[in-house]
Write a protein that holds these residues in place. Sequence first.
Motif, PDB file in Angstrom:
ATOM      1  N   GLN A   1      57.098  55.311  67.608  1.00 34.25           N
ATOM      2  CA  GLN A   1      57.779  54.806  68.804  1.00 34.25           C
ATOM      3  C   GLN A   1      59.291  54.936  68.656  1.00 34.25           C
ATOM      4  O   GLN A   1      59.993  55.271  69.620  1.00 34.25           O
ATOM      5  N   MET A   2      59.803  54.688  67.457  1.00 36.17           N
ATOM      6  CA  MET A   2      61.240  54.788  67.210  1.00 36.17           C
ATOM      7  C   MET A   2      61.706  56.236  67.335  1.00 36.17           C
ATOM      8  O   MET A   2      62.760  56.521  67.917  1.00 36.17           O
TER       9      MET A   2
ATOM     10  N   ASP B   1      66.354  48.461  63.810  1.00 36.53           N
ATOM     11  CA  ASP B   1      66.541  49.551  64.772  1.00 36.53           C
ATOM     12  C   ASP B   1      67.715  50.431  64.356  1.00 36.53           C
ATOM     13  O   ASP B   1      67.636  51.670  64.413  1.00 36.53           O
TER      14      ASP B   1
ATOM     15  N   GLN C   1      61.775  57.003  71.063  1.00 32.81           N
ATOM     16  CA  GLN C   1      62.868  56.353  71.766  1.00 32.81           C
ATOM     17  C   GLN C   1      64.213  57.006  71.432  1.00 32.81           C
ATOM     18  O   GLN C   1      65.054  57.178  72.316  1.00 32.81           O
TER      19      GLN C   1
ATOM     20  N   ARG D   1      54.982  51.925  64.867  1.00 36.63           N
ATOM     21  CA  ARG D   1      56.327  51.650  65.372  1.00 36.63           C
ATOM     22  C   ARG D   1      57.287  52.796  65.019  1.00 36.63           C
ATOM     23  O   ARG D   1      58.200  53.117  65.784  1.00 36.63           O
TER      24      ARG D   1
ATOM     25  N   THR E   1      67.508  54.350  63.164  1.00 35.66           N
ATOM     26  CA  THR E   1      68.283  55.336  63.923  1.00 35.66           C
ATOM     27  C   THR E   1      69.157  56.154  62.983  1.00 35.66           C
ATOM     28  O   THR E   1      69.261  57.383  63.109  1.00 35.66           O
TER      29      THR E   1
ATOM     30  N   VAL F   1      59.904  47.714  68.538  1.00 35.51           N
ATOM     31  CA  VAL F   1      61.234  48.285  68.742  1.00 35.51           C
ATOM     32  C   VAL F   1      62.042  47.325  69.598  1.00 35.51           C
ATOM     33  O   VAL F   1      61.558  46.825  70.617  1.00 35.51           O
TER      34      VAL F   1
END
Length: 206
Positions: free
Chosen positions: A111-112, A86, A115, A108, A90, A79
Amino acid sequence: MKIVAVSQRVDVFPERDESRDALDQRLITFLLSAGLLPVPVSNVLALQTLDGEQPDDALHEWLNALAPQAIVLSGGNDVGQCRTRDLTETRLLDHARSHCLPVLGICRGMQMIAQCAGGELKPVTGHVRTRHKVSGQIIADVNSYHGFSLAACPEEFAVLARSEDGEIEAIRHLSLPWEGWMWHPEREEAFAAHDVHRLKQLFDIS
């Protein structure tokens, strides 16, 4: 078959002056095995101006035309390593939230998800190219290929599994059909029945 939009990693080849979107063919096979029809998402569809504004761009048109019924955020890249990826992921999460679509984030991808929910990441050791057991609501022996972990469970999510050293290995949103798995189900020599079953449940496939 349900159409699922799948994000892609970005690989850079300086010797060819190329940036390529890429997706492990095994992930396509894994999704097909669960009765899904995967469609990769290009990372150049999401445009952004220099001042950070997001115009009504090609990704918006692509999502409207494809009308995916679920979204998978794939693994690969850290990330923050690739701005276009990214931004793409999003935007995919924004679309999934506004349309109440199920989401699976792999490594990942988890993780995205965290976040975007306000969570933070931290470096972790002993989780690259190894296997370990996870326990909690999910009990399994899984692969591990990540150098970052969740610092804490983000708000509106619950922990589904932790590794033996206490790291968060799987999460689920409390109200949306969203899950994140830190392992790569597609990298198993034979797909784990529990991964396929859980994916079918998450994406409501009978």
